[in-house]
Scaffold this motif. Structure first.
Motif, PDB file in Angstrom:
ATOM      1  N   UNK A  16       0.901  -1.271  -0.006  1.00 51.14           N
ATOM      2  CA  UNK A  16       0.066   0.008   0.048  1.00 51.14           C
ATOM      3  C   UNK A  16       0.882   1.262  -0.059  1.00 51.14           C
ATOM      4  N   UNK A  17       0.269   2.252   0.231  1.00 44.19           N
ATOM      5  CA  UNK A  17       0.801   3.712   0.019  1.00 44.19           C
ATOM      6  C   UNK A  17       0.420   4.411   1.097  1.00 44.19           C
ATOM      7  N   UNK A  18       1.070   5.418   1.613  1.00 43.65           N
ATOM      8  CA  UNK A  18       0.837   6.607   2.387  1.00 43.65           C
ATOM      9  C   UNK A  18       1.527   7.829   2.176  1.00 43.65           C
ATOM     10  N   UNK A  19       1.077   8.872   2.545  1.00 50.75           N
ATOM     11  CA  UNK A  19       1.669  10.261   2.293  1.00 50.75           C
ATOM     12  C   UNK A  19       1.804  10.795   3.402  1.00 50.75           C
ATOM     13  N   UNK A  20       3.078  11.186   4.137  1.00 45.84           N
ATOM     14  CA  UNK A  20       3.445  12.019   5.114  1.00 45.84           C
ATOM     15  C   UNK A  20       3.488  13.400   4.855  1.00 45.84           C
ATOM     16  N   UNK A  21       3.110  14.314   5.859  1.00 44.57           N
ATOM     17  CA  UNK A  21       3.251  15.674   5.934  1.00 44.57           C
ATOM     18  C   UNK A  21       4.050  16.156   6.898  1.00 44.57           C
ATOM     19  N   UNK A  22       4.847  17.259   6.819  1.00 48.67           N
ATOM     20  CA  UNK A  22       5.536  17.824   7.721  1.00 48.67           C
ATOM     21  C   UNK A  22       5.220  19.298   7.436  1.00 48.67           C
ATOM     22  N   UNK A  23       4.697  19.883   8.567  1.00 50.67           N
ATOM     23  CA  UNK A  23       4.286  21.339   8.445  1.00 50.67           C
ATOM     24  C   UNK A  23       5.112  22.376   9.213  1.00 50.67           C
ATOM     25  N   UNK A  24       5.708  23.417   8.662  1.00 50.46           N
ATOM     26  CA  UNK A  24       6.893  24.104   9.342  1.00 50.46           C
ATOM     27  C   UNK A  24       6.315  25.322   9.612  1.00 50.46           C
ATOM     28  N   UNK A  25       6.892  25.873  10.874  1.00 58.54           N
ATOM     29  CA  UNK A  25       6.312  27.346  11.226  1.00 58.54           C
ATOM     30  C   UNK A  25       7.435  27.879  12.080  1.00 58.54           C
ATOM     31  N   UNK A  26       7.479  29.282  12.193  1.00 55.69           N
ATOM     32  CA  UNK A  26       8.478  29.972  13.022  1.00 55.69           C
ATOM     33  C   UNK A  26       9.766  30.131  12.301  1.00 55.69           C
ATOM     34  N   UNK A  27       9.852  30.094  11.202  1.00 55.95           N
ATOM     35  CA  UNK A  27      10.837  30.167  10.337  1.00 55.95           C
ATOM     36  C   UNK A  27      10.863  30.466   8.981  1.00 55.95           C
ATOM     37  N   UNK A  28      11.792  31.066   8.312  1.00 57.48           N
ATOM     38  CA  UNK A  28      11.839  31.286   6.689  1.00 57.48           C
ATOM     39  C   UNK A  28      11.951  29.897   6.012  1.00 57.48           C
ATOM     40  N   UNK A  29      11.125  29.087   5.653  1.00 61.65           N
ATOM     41  CA  UNK A  29      11.085  27.546   5.398  1.00 61.65           C
ATOM     42  C   UNK A  29      11.908  27.429   4.339  1.00 61.65           C
ATOM     43  N   UNK A  30      12.065  28.281   3.220  1.00 59.72           N
ATOM     44  CA  UNK A  30      12.765  28.197   2.000  1.00 59.72           C
ATOM     45  C   UNK A  30      14.250  28.262   2.403  1.00 59.72           C
ATOM     46  N   UNK A  31      14.748  28.687   3.596  1.00 63.20           N
ATOM     47  CA  UNK A  31      16.042  28.637   4.172  1.00 63.20           C
ATOM     48  C   UNK A  31      16.753  27.376   4.644  1.00 63.20           C
ATOM     49  N   UNK A  32      15.779  26.512   4.432  1.00 57.12           N
ATOM     50  CA  UNK A  32      16.036  25.265   5.466  1.00 57.12           C
ATOM     51  C   UNK A  32      16.079  24.140   4.198  1.00 57.12           C
ATOM     52  N   UNK A  33      17.236  23.221   4.671  1.00 61.04           N
ATOM     53  CA  UNK A  33      16.954  21.811   3.805  1.00 61.04           C
ATOM     54  C   UNK A  33      16.383  20.884   4.800  1.00 61.04           C
ATOM     55  N   UNK A  34      15.463  20.077   3.966  1.00 58.66           N
ATOM     56  CA  UNK A  34      14.842  19.356   5.027  1.00 58.66           C
ATOM     57  C   UNK A  34      14.884  17.624   4.698  1.00 58.66           C
ATOM     58  N   UNK A  35      14.599  16.857   5.792  1.00 54.98           N
ATOM     59  CA  UNK A  35      14.807  15.546   5.555  1.00 54.98           C
ATOM     60  C   UNK A  35      13.883  14.780   6.306  1.00 54.98           C
ATOM     61  N   UNK A  36      13.767  13.571   6.071  1.00 52.58           N
ATOM     62  CA  UNK A  36      12.988  12.666   6.497  1.00 52.58           C
ATOM     63  C   UNK A  36      13.697  11.294   7.301  1.00 52.58           C
ATOM     64  N   UNK A  37      13.644  11.013   8.245  1.00 51.38           N
ATOM     65  CA  UNK A  37      14.253   9.968   9.163  1.00 51.38           C
ATOM     66  C   UNK A  37      12.976   9.126   9.678  1.00 51.38           C
ATOM     67  N   UNK A  38      13.617   7.930   9.981  1.00 54.23           N
ATOM     68  CA  UNK A  38      12.857   6.760  10.819  1.00 54.23           C
ATOM     69  C   UNK A  38      13.518   6.041  11.787  1.00 54.23           C
ATOM     70  N   UNK A  39      12.684   5.547  12.660  1.00 55.36           N
ATOM     71  CA  UNK A  39      13.398   4.820  13.787  1.00 55.36           C
ATOM     72  C   UNK A  39      12.398   3.493  14.225  1.00 55.36           C
ATOM     73  N   UNK A  40      12.729   2.434  14.046  1.00 50.79           N
ATOM     74  CA  UNK A  40      12.038   1.240  14.361  1.00 50.79           C
ATOM     75  C   UNK A  40      12.496   0.753  15.877  1.00 50.79           C
ATOM     76  N   UNK A  41      11.767   0.189  16.323  1.00 52.07           N
ATOM     77  CA  UNK A  41      11.908  -0.371  17.673  1.00 52.07           C
ATOM     78  C   UNK A  41      13.406  -0.961  17.957  1.00 52.07           C
TER      79      UNK A  41
END
Length: 124
Positions: A16-41
């Protein structure tokens, strides 16, 4: 300082499929590089995908290449992770992260700001 809030996680069957979202606030978003990480038990946090400030450059872990797509909308202060062909081994808490840099970053230690995470569970 930027604040990050993830959403979109859930329970999905293998394939199946999922779409994750990450909403940013408090800064100038376009100045940031972004990443996704994960952690399993009982495992360390691992890199999944990264995107530079403009969205023109992306990079993926080998384990998700061809199945996951990272993208961003600077007008909406949001970064996305589209996950297709999900496998049980993709089960983890997924974290969004930001670093004030034009170029993308890969290592956990490179990122300055983190969200609280969203759980993704893939059943077999």
């Amino acid at each position: 300082q930027v604040q990050l809030v993830e959403s979109g996680g859930g329970l999905v069957q293998a394939g199946g499929s999922l779409r994750l979202f990450c909403a940013a606030s408090g800064g100038t978003f376009s100045r940031y590089a972004m990443g996704w990480f994960r952690q399993a038990p009982a495992k360390e946090r691992e890199f999944v995908a990264a995107i530079n400030w403009s969205g023109g450059t992306t990079y993926y872990a080998d384990s998700v290449k061809g199945r996951f797509t990272i993208s961003r909308d600077n007008a909406k202060n949001t970064v996305y992770l589209r996950m297709n062909s999900l496998k049980p081994e993709d089960t983890a808490v997924y974290y969004c992260a930001a670093v004030p840099s034009p170029g993308l970053r890969v290592g956990v230690e490179a990122y300055a700001y983190w969200g609280q995470g969203t759980q993704v569970t893939v059943s077999s």
